[in-house]
Scaffold this active site. Structure first.
Site, PDB file in Angstrom:
ATOM      1  N   ARG A  22      -3.564  39.065  55.654  1.00  0.00           N
ATOM      2  CA  ARG A  22      -3.375  40.209  54.749  1.00  0.00           C
ATOM      3  C   ARG A  22      -2.360  39.889  53.661  1.00  0.00           C
ATOM      4  NH1 ARG A  22      -1.794  44.934  58.450  1.00  0.00           N
ATOM      5  NH2 ARG A  22      -0.851  43.199  59.570  1.00  0.00           N
ATOM      6  N   ASN A  40      -6.474  45.260  58.547  1.00  0.00           N
ATOM      7  CA  ASN A  40      -7.109  44.737  59.755  1.00  0.00           C
ATOM      8  C   ASN A  40      -8.047  45.792  60.308  1.00  0.00           C
ATOM      9  OD1 ASN A  40      -5.707  42.327  59.715  1.00  0.00           O
ATOM     10  ND2 ASN A  40      -4.170  42.983  61.186  1.00  0.00           N
TER      11      ASN A  40
END
Length: 96
Positions: A22, A40
């Site tokens: 990320r 996620n």
């Protein structure tokens, strides 16, 4: 430029959680000038909503296929999304 703005939803599968994916996506999006978010998913994938020009999105797609060093990208699924005027920066969202 607003006429040229497109949006795409990417779902990246593989070893992409717990490896800084990320933060990698956020950094690359900022470099490219792409707006949107990354998060996620409960199934182990990472989902990205990205908004920018065709060239910006193409650059992001290429970087998603590579991922950070610790990641293993098995697949990058892409689908069209609707551009959203309120998206003007890129952020990391919490896990679902």
């Amino acid at each position: 430029m607003t006429e040229d703005v497109q949006a795409r939803r990417f779902v990246v599968r593989g070893r992409v959680q717990g490896v800084g994916f990320r933060w990698f996506v956020e950094r690359e999006a900022h470099i490219l000038g792409v707006a949107g978010w990354v998060r996620n998913n409960a199934n182990g994938s990472v989902e990205i909503l990205a908004q920018g020009t065709r060239d910006q999105l193409s650059g992001l797609r290429s970087r998603l296929r590579e991922g950070p060093r610790a990641a293993r990208v098995d697949a990058v699924d892409e689908s069209p999304a609707r551009p959203a005027a309120e998206l003007n920066s890129f952020r990391i969202e919490g896990a679902w």
